[in-house]
Design a protein around this motif. Structure first.
Motif, PDB file in Angstrom:
ATOM      1  N   PHE A 299       0.841  -1.176   0.000  1.00 63.46           N
ATOM      2  CA  PHE A 299       0.000   0.000   0.000  1.00 63.46           C
ATOM      3  C   PHE A 299       0.876   1.225   0.000  1.00 63.46           C
ATOM      4  O   PHE A 299       1.843   1.302   0.742  1.00 63.46           O
ATOM      5  N   GLU A 300       0.548   2.153  -0.857  1.00 57.42           N
ATOM      6  CA  GLU A 300       1.296   3.385  -0.899  1.00 57.42           C
ATOM      7  C   GLU A 300       0.671   4.349   0.092  1.00 57.42           C
ATOM      8  O   GLU A 300      -0.523   4.563   0.098  1.00 57.42           O
ATOM      9  N   SER A 301       1.483   4.910   0.930  1.00 53.07           N
ATOM     10  CA  SER A 301       1.002   5.875   1.897  1.00 53.07           C
ATOM     11  C   SER A 301       2.099   6.887   2.132  1.00 53.07           C
ATOM     12  O   SER A 301       3.260   6.549   2.216  1.00 53.07           O
ATOM     13  N   THR A 302       1.710   8.124   2.240  1.00 55.74           N
ATOM     14  CA  THR A 302       2.691   9.155   2.546  1.00 55.74           C
ATOM     15  C   THR A 302       2.890   9.258   4.054  1.00 55.74           C
ATOM     16  O   THR A 302       3.663  10.061   4.524  1.00 55.74           O
TER      17      THR A 302
ATOM     18  N   LEU B  26      -4.477  -2.555   5.526  1.00 56.14           N
ATOM     19  CA  LEU B  26      -3.469  -2.969   6.478  1.00 56.14           C
ATOM     20  C   LEU B  26      -2.519  -4.008   5.921  1.00 56.14           C
ATOM     21  O   LEU B  26      -2.770  -4.613   4.883  1.00 56.14           O
ATOM     22  N   THR B  27      -1.437  -4.182   6.646  1.00 55.92           N
ATOM     23  CA  THR B  27      -0.447  -5.204   6.332  1.00 55.92           C
ATOM     24  C   THR B  27      -0.197  -6.004   7.601  1.00 55.92           C
ATOM     25  O   THR B  27      -0.357  -5.495   8.706  1.00 55.92           O
ATOM     26  N   PHE B  28       0.173  -7.263   7.425  1.00 58.15           N
ATOM     27  CA  PHE B  28       0.592  -8.098   8.549  1.00 58.15           C
ATOM     28  C   PHE B  28       1.305  -9.321   8.018  1.00 58.15           C
ATOM     29  O   PHE B  28       1.325  -9.581   6.818  1.00 58.15           O
ATOM     30  N   ARG B  29       1.890 -10.063   8.932  1.00 48.52           N
ATOM     31  CA  ARG B  29       2.536 -11.341   8.602  1.00 48.52           C
ATOM     32  C   ARG B  29       1.762 -12.458   9.281  1.00 48.52           C
ATOM     33  O   ARG B  29       1.306 -12.294  10.413  1.00 48.52           O
ATOM     34  N   SER B  30       1.672 -13.569   8.595  1.00 48.32           N
ATOM     35  CA  SER B  30       1.103 -14.763   9.217  1.00 48.32           C
ATOM     36  C   SER B  30       2.122 -15.890   9.145  1.00 48.32           C
ATOM     37  O   SER B  30       2.790 -16.068   8.127  1.00 48.32           O
ATOM     38  N   HIS B  31       2.246 -16.588  10.251  1.00 53.16           N
ATOM     39  CA  HIS B  31       3.073 -17.796  10.315  1.00 53.16           C
ATOM     40  C   HIS B  31       2.110 -18.961  10.512  1.00 53.16           C
ATOM     41  O   HIS B  31       1.228 -18.905  11.375  1.00 53.16           O
ATOM     42  N   GLN B  32       2.289 -20.016   9.740  1.00 49.64           N
ATOM     43  CA  GLN B  32       1.410 -21.171   9.801  1.00 49.64           C
ATOM     44  C   GLN B  32       2.131 -22.394   9.261  1.00 49.64           C
ATOM     45  O   GLN B  32       3.171 -22.269   8.614  1.00 49.64           O
ATOM     46  N   ASP B  33       1.578 -23.563   9.547  1.00 44.99           N
ATOM     47  CA  ASP B  33       2.098 -24.770   8.920  1.00 44.99           C
ATOM     48  C   ASP B  33       1.904 -24.647   7.410  1.00 44.99           C
ATOM     49  O   ASP B  33       0.922 -24.047   6.956  1.00 44.99           O
TER      50      ASP B  33
ATOM     51  N   ASN C 285      -1.054  -7.834   2.338  1.00 43.55           N
ATOM     52  CA  ASN C 285      -1.473  -6.450   2.091  1.00 43.55           C
ATOM     53  C   ASN C 285      -2.935  -6.561   1.694  1.00 43.55           C
ATOM     54  O   ASN C 285      -3.240  -7.161   0.672  1.00 43.55           O
ATOM     55  N   LEU C 286      -3.821  -6.010   2.506  1.00 38.61           N
ATOM     56  CA  LEU C 286      -5.229  -6.222   2.196  1.00 38.61           C
ATOM     57  C   LEU C 286      -6.115  -5.096   2.668  1.00 38.61           C
ATOM     58  O   LEU C 286      -5.696  -4.205   3.397  1.00 38.61           O
ATOM     59  N   VAL C 287      -7.352  -5.185   2.232  1.00 38.08           N
ATOM     60  CA  VAL C 287      -8.394  -4.263   2.647  1.00 38.08           C
ATOM     61  C   VAL C 287      -9.424  -5.075   3.419  1.00 38.08           C
ATOM     62  O   VAL C 287      -9.946  -6.061   2.908  1.00 38.08           O
ATOM     63  N   TYR C 288      -9.677  -4.663   4.649  1.00 38.93           N
ATOM     64  CA  TYR C 288     -10.735  -5.292   5.442  1.00 38.93           C
ATOM     65  C   TYR C 288     -11.961  -4.392   5.399  1.00 38.93           C
ATOM     66  O   TYR C 288     -11.950  -3.301   5.957  1.00 38.93           O
TER      67      TYR C 288
ATOM     68  N   SER D  37      -9.348  -8.780  -2.541  1.00 40.58           N
ATOM     69  CA  SER D  37      -8.770  -7.549  -1.998  1.00 40.58           C
ATOM     70  C   SER D  37      -7.465  -7.804  -1.265  1.00 40.58           C
ATOM     71  O   SER D  37      -6.944  -6.908  -0.627  1.00 40.58           O
ATOM     72  N   ALA D  38      -6.939  -9.005  -1.326  1.00 42.71           N
ATOM     73  CA  ALA D  38      -5.716  -9.341  -0.601  1.00 42.71           C
ATOM     74  C   ALA D  38      -4.586  -9.645  -1.574  1.00 42.71           C
ATOM     75  O   ALA D  38      -4.745 -10.379  -2.529  1.00 42.71           O
ATOM     76  N   LEU D  39      -3.442  -9.056  -1.280  1.00 46.09           N
ATOM     77  CA  LEU D  39      -2.200  -9.390  -1.973  1.00 46.09           C
ATOM     78  C   LEU D  39      -1.325 -10.091  -0.959  1.00 46.09           C
ATOM     79  O   LEU D  39      -1.272  -9.681   0.204  1.00 46.09           O
ATOM     80  N   ARG D  40      -0.641 -11.125  -1.373  1.00 47.19           N
ATOM     81  CA  ARG D  40       0.196 -11.860  -0.425  1.00 47.19           C
ATOM     82  C   ARG D  40       1.447 -12.349  -1.134  1.00 47.19           C
ATOM     83  O   ARG D  40       1.439 -12.545  -2.348  1.00 47.19           O
ATOM     84  N   ALA D  41       2.481 -12.524  -0.341  1.00 45.76           N
ATOM     85  CA  ALA D  41       3.747 -12.996  -0.873  1.00 45.76           C
ATOM     86  C   ALA D  41       4.492 -13.703   0.252  1.00 45.76           C
ATOM     87  O   ALA D  41       4.219 -13.479   1.446  1.00 45.76           O
ATOM     88  N   ALA D  42       5.427 -14.550  -0.113  1.00 44.20           N
ATOM     89  CA  ALA D  42       6.269 -15.191   0.890  1.00 44.20           C
ATOM     90  C   ALA D  42       7.061 -14.108   1.610  1.00 44.20           C
ATOM     91  O   ALA D  42       7.478 -13.114   1.011  1.00 44.20           O
TER      92      ALA D  42
END
Length: 193
Positions: A43-46, A138-145, A161-164, A185-190
């Motif tokens: 997300f681009e934010s100033t 918002l952005t966050f990290r998830s750790h999972q199996d 990177n997503l919109v809730y 609405s979600a972008l995700r990457a490793a």
């Protein structure tokens, strides 16, 4: 006259076709804009400086922290992420619209989130949405199996990177997540470790 038709008409057709093709290429470049890779899109934010952290560990940029509904958003997101990290299905149900309960009954929810831990949550923006709703970017990290990761992203750590979308469910300004409002609405990457 005959020589003009013999040479002029084909040349005119070639010039017209070249002009149309060039115009199409130019328009494609102007209107499509730059291409983005899913793995690098953010997300681009100033306003990326963290202005505050919630009791639940969600960071808010200055603009998000100053939004008039920030307290309601903070309560919702704190409970939502805590429900996932603490494996608390009943708390999770209090953060989403009822249609999500049918989509993810408890057994299916535990399979989906049983190994998930979310962290580094950051709200970049809070914007108005349709019909009085709100949109939290918002952005966050998830750790999972690996088995619990999305099938197309089988990694232990994902950056999201997503919109809730959040809808009001009563006159008391109580919010619930309604992820069906904005599909894809979600972008995700490793994770970039």
């Amino acid at each position: 006259m005959r020589s003009w038709v013999k040479w002029g008409l084909p040349v005119s057709v070639v010039v017209l076709l070249a002009g149309a093709g060039g115009g199409a290429v130019l328009a494609d470049g102007l209107y499509r804009g730059p291409t983005r890779s899913v793995s690098t899109t953010k997300f681009e934010s100033t306003d990326e400086v963290v202005a505050m952290n919630s009791p639940g560990g969600v960071a808010y940029t200055q603009g998000a922290a100053q939004h008039p509904d920030q307290q309601s958003v903070m309560l919702l997101l704190d409970n939502h992420f805590r429900s996932i990290n603490d494996r608390d299905y009943d708390l999770w149900k209090s953060t989403v619209v009822e249609s999500k309960w049918d989509e993810l009954p408890e057994a299916k929810w535990r399979d989906a989130y049983g190994s998930t831990t979310d962290l580094d949550m950051k709200v970049h923006r809070i914007d108005p949405g349709p019909d009085g709703s709100l949109l939290a970017m918002l952005t966050f990290r998830s750790h999972q199996d690996v088995e619990a990761a999305p099938p197309d992203m089988p990694y232990r750590c994902l950056e999201w990177n997503l919109v809730y979308p959040m809808v009001v469910i009563d006159s008391g300004r109580s919010l619930r997540l309604d992820t069906s409002k904005l599909p894809n609405s979600a972008l995700r990457a490793a994770c970039q470790e």
